[in-house]
Design an enzyme around this catalytic site. Sequence first.
Site, PDB file in Angstrom:
ATOM      1  NE  ARG A 166     -12.725  10.213  -0.008  1.00 41.78           N
ATOM      2  CZ  ARG A 166     -11.896   9.253   0.405  1.00 41.78           C
ATOM      3  NH1 ARG A 166     -11.069   9.474   1.424  1.00 41.78           N
ATOM      4  NH2 ARG A 166     -11.893   8.076  -0.182  1.00 41.78           N
ATOM      5  CE  LYS A 203      -5.197  -0.426  -1.344  1.00 39.66           C
ATOM      6  NZ  LYS A 203      -4.679   0.071  -0.063  1.00 39.66           N
ATOM      7  CD  GLU A 243      -4.178   7.669   4.373  1.00 38.37           C
ATOM      8  OE1 GLU A 243      -4.851   7.628   3.315  1.00 38.37           O
ATOM      9  OE2 GLU A 243      -3.678   6.662   4.895  1.00 38.37           O
ATOM     10  CG  ASP A 260      -2.108   7.522   0.349  1.00 37.26           C
ATOM     11  OD1 ASP A 260      -1.057   7.822  -0.255  1.00 37.26           O
ATOM     12  OD2 ASP A 260      -3.232   7.886  -0.032  1.00 37.26           O
ATOM     13  CB  SER A 265      -2.024   3.341  -3.980  1.00 40.57           C
ATOM     14  OG  SER A 265      -2.556   4.476  -3.325  1.00 40.57           O
ATOM     15  N   GLY A 266      -5.183   3.034  -3.428  1.00 47.15           N
ATOM     16  CA  GLY A 266      -6.431   3.703  -3.738  1.00 47.15           C
ATOM     17  C   GLY A 266      -6.225   5.180  -3.998  1.00 47.15           C
ATOM     18  CG  ASP A 268      -1.702   1.219   1.424  1.00 46.52           C
ATOM     19  OD1 ASP A 268      -2.298   1.668   0.437  1.00 46.52           O
ATOM     20  OD2 ASP A 268      -1.741   1.751   2.552  1.00 46.52           O
TER      21      ASP A 268
END
EC number: 3.1.3.3
Length: 270
Positions: free
Chosen positions: A114, A207, A78, A71, A158-159, A69
């Site tokens: 977001r 993921k 983040e 962040d 990663s997201g 991952d």
Amino acid sequence: MSSSVLSMVRPSAATNGCAGPTATATATLLAQQLNAALASGKSTVAATQPKQPLQAAKIIKQSDIVCFDVDSTVICEEGIDELAEFCGKGSEVARVTKEAMGGSMTFQDALKIRLNIIRPTQQQVAEFIKQRPSTLSRNVKRFVAQLKADGKQVYLISGGFDCLIAPVAAELGIPLSHMFANKMLFDYKGAYDSFDVNQPTSHSGGKAEAIGLIRKQQPADTLITMIGDGATDLEAVPPANNFIGYGGNVVRAEVYRRAQYYVTDFEQLM
């Protein structure tokens, strides 16, 4: 490798790492903090004790592919929260993030909301990368170098967004072909338009999907290990063979409870 790209990533301090002055807190205090967080259901705490780090190090030795991952794992920050703050939308995005963690919306819906709040322009993203370079977690660069020297493949999953993560990959010597991340889309004037919903990590279970894609390109007996701080990383097993929780920046109570292996410094895996 371009020096201008490398300058966009801050290496962590040799002594204090990402935690800064709090890294000097006593083990007793850290244990008390963790116990309080677990009891209250809070999602993060500064640091805690590792779980089976020697066995985790053996698993790394046995692994053919190690996936990270990004962040709060490879880097201290983040990314989307930092970008939101930079664009003056920090509190609004934090509220949505809190709602998403409570399970009131899907990952993709939370990401969409977001980004629609932030609506960063290409210029803002470029300025953000320049002014607020990511900080590498303690010992991660040395750990990745060792993995590569041992002949292991290394991936970033990663997201977050590829434009923010590419400088990190460059600093660690990881090819962009070994990176799974989301993509922001802009119109011809550079204004934010949307994000690519076809990327595996743009939705829940992404993921695990990314690791499934990696596995399809490998022999059936390939051993894959995922390392991360979050529940989405934990849920990547299967198709990953193993998961190692990382709490060098934050400790998420659910992950700490459920992870069989947990480390707080990448040196513990070397």
